[in-house]
Design a protein around this motif. Structure first.
Motif, PDB file in Angstrom:
ATOM      1  N   SER A  59       0.795  -1.349  -0.007  1.00 39.56           N
ATOM      2  CA  SER A  59       0.081  -0.144   0.013  1.00 39.56           C
ATOM      3  C   SER A  59       1.041   1.015  -0.040  1.00 39.56           C
ATOM      4  O   SER A  59       1.869   1.190   0.383  1.00 39.56           O
ATOM      5  N   ALA A  60       0.409   2.188  -0.529  1.00 40.77           N
ATOM      6  CA  ALA A  60       1.103   3.430  -0.492  1.00 40.77           C
ATOM      7  C   ALA A  60       0.406   4.704  -0.291  1.00 40.77           C
ATOM      8  O   ALA A  60      -0.792   4.666  -0.891  1.00 40.77           O
ATOM      9  N   GLU A  61       0.723   5.790   0.373  1.00 38.16           N
ATOM     10  CA  GLU A  61       0.178   7.079   0.410  1.00 38.16           C
ATOM     11  C   GLU A  61       1.285   8.035   0.194  1.00 38.16           C
ATOM     12  O   GLU A  61       2.394   7.948   0.593  1.00 38.16           O
ATOM     13  N   ALA A  62       1.061   9.056  -0.725  1.00 38.76           N
ATOM     14  CA  ALA A  62       1.746  10.318  -0.991  1.00 38.76           C
ATOM     15  C   ALA A  62       1.261  11.613  -0.281  1.00 38.76           C
ATOM     16  O   ALA A  62       0.085  11.676  -0.311  1.00 38.76           O
ATOM     17  N   VAL A  63       2.317  12.266   0.056  1.00 38.31           N
ATOM     18  CA  VAL A  63       1.899  13.618   0.549  1.00 38.31           C
ATOM     19  C   VAL A  63       2.936  14.629  -0.009  1.00 38.31           C
ATOM     20  O   VAL A  63       4.120  14.686  -0.160  1.00 38.31           O
ATOM     21  N   ASP A  64       2.232  16.110  -0.453  1.00 40.00           N
ATOM     22  CA  ASP A  64       2.983  16.719  -0.990  1.00 40.00           C
ATOM     23  C   ASP A  64       3.441  18.035   0.298  1.00 40.00           C
ATOM     24  O   ASP A  64       3.015  17.634   1.278  1.00 40.00           O
ATOM     25  N   LEU A  65       4.240  18.839  -0.075  1.00 42.12           N
ATOM     26  CA  LEU A  65       4.573  19.915   0.821  1.00 42.12           C
ATOM     27  C   LEU A  65       3.504  20.609   1.290  1.00 42.12           C
ATOM     28  O   LEU A  65       3.694  20.961   2.483  1.00 42.12           O
ATOM     29  N   GLY A  66       2.677  20.732   0.669  1.00 35.96           N
ATOM     30  CA  GLY A  66       1.355  21.614   1.214  1.00 35.96           C
ATOM     31  C   GLY A  66       0.365  20.546   2.162  1.00 35.96           C
ATOM     32  O   GLY A  66      -0.434  20.933   2.586  1.00 35.96           O
ATOM     33  N   GLY A  67       0.829  19.063   2.468  1.00 41.45           N
ATOM     34  CA  GLY A  67      -0.032  18.249   3.203  1.00 41.45           C
ATOM     35  C   GLY A  67      -1.073  17.690   2.704  1.00 41.45           C
ATOM     36  O   GLY A  67      -1.801  16.890   3.079  1.00 41.45           O
ATOM     37  N   ARG A  68      -1.305  17.870   1.271  1.00 38.74           N
ATOM     38  CA  ARG A  68      -2.102  17.151   0.524  1.00 38.74           C
ATOM     39  C   ARG A  68      -1.979  15.555   0.644  1.00 38.74           C
ATOM     40  O   ARG A  68      -0.775  15.280   0.041  1.00 38.74           O
ATOM     41  N   ARG A  69      -2.806  14.762   0.580  1.00 41.50           N
ATOM     42  CA  ARG A  69      -2.482  13.280   0.816  1.00 41.50           C
ATOM     43  C   ARG A  69      -3.184  12.770  -0.261  1.00 41.50           C
ATOM     44  O   ARG A  69      -4.368  13.083  -0.475  1.00 41.50           O
ATOM     45  N   GLN A  70      -2.625  11.676  -0.830  1.00 39.42           N
ATOM     46  CA  GLN A  70      -3.298  10.814  -1.896  1.00 39.42           C
ATOM     47  C   GLN A  70      -3.006   9.421  -1.781  1.00 39.42           C
ATOM     48  O   GLN A  70      -1.879   8.926  -1.378  1.00 39.42           O
ATOM     49  N   GLN A  71      -3.905   8.661  -1.725  1.00 35.01           N
ATOM     50  CA  GLN A  71      -3.802   7.130  -1.604  1.00 35.01           C
ATOM     51  C   GLN A  71      -3.561   6.508  -2.797  1.00 35.01           C
ATOM     52  O   GLN A  71      -4.351   7.098  -3.921  1.00 35.01           O
ATOM     53  N   VAL A  72      -2.750   5.930  -3.085  1.00 32.84           N
ATOM     54  CA  VAL A  72      -2.063   5.327  -4.427  1.00 32.84           C
ATOM     55  C   VAL A  72      -2.468   4.002  -4.431  1.00 32.84           C
ATOM     56  O   VAL A  72      -2.288   3.085  -3.886  1.00 32.84           O
ATOM     57  N   ALA A  73      -3.615   3.870  -5.496  1.00 29.81           N
ATOM     58  CA  ALA A  73      -4.138   2.402  -5.586  1.00 29.81           C
ATOM     59  C   ALA A  73      -3.059   1.583  -6.403  1.00 29.81           C
ATOM     60  O   ALA A  73      -2.856   1.653  -7.577  1.00 29.81           O
TER      61      ALA A  73
END
Length: 158
Positions: A99-113
């Motif tokens: 499983s993976a989750e990505a976070v940018d410097l602005g704190g926006r999170r994305q679950q990566v399917a």
């Protein structure tokens, strides 16, 4: 033109040359080699994770087709490959949940399917995510293999 006037002009010219020379800053230096970011991590036991996050436009058509992704300006491909390292250094594919989750410097999170894709004798876990120009993305990866849960993270700049 008088000698006095000529001397004044020479002095002014010398002052301008020194002023302009001072505006240049430090002398140019040779470019420094920046090593590529690591793309492997050894987990517990003999488990090794190989990973990358790259813009889909950086993929060749054949690779994009093999992974089943569309090349797009605002999309990046995450690839996580789990391998078991034998005593001889030989790597074999590992059956695992990733499983993976990505976070940018602005704190926006994305679950990566992530989904499994067979590539020759190996299985890779791949998924796409949205990225923007000049994004810095931190990816947190969870792995369940051999009944154990392990994690690692890495960062990429776009």
């Amino acid at each position: 033109m008088s000698a006095r006037r000529l001397a004044a002009k020479a002095c002014l010219l010398a002052s301008l040359v020194l002023a302009v020379a001072g505006c240049g800053g430090a002398a140019p230096q040779a470019a420094q080699f920046v090593p590529p970011a690591p793309s492997t991590t050894d987990l517990s036991g003999s488990l090794r994770a190989r990973y990358n996050l790259l813009p889909t436009l950086a993929l060749g058509e054949a690779v994009a087709r093999e992974y089943g992704v569309e090349r797009d300006e605002g999309t990046a491909l995450l690839v996580v490959a789990l391998r078991r390292v034998g005593a001889d250094g030989e790597e074999t594919s590992v059956d695992a949940e990733v499983s993976a989750e990505a976070v940018d410097l602005g704190g926006r999170r994305q679950q990566v399917a992530l989904r499994k894709v067979a590539t020759g004798d190996y299985v890779d876990h791949v998924g796409t995510m949205r990225v923007g120009r000049h994004d810095t993305i931190r990816v947190q990866v969870g792995v369940v293999a051999d009944g154990r849960r392990q994690q690692f993270d890495f960062q990429r700049n776009f």
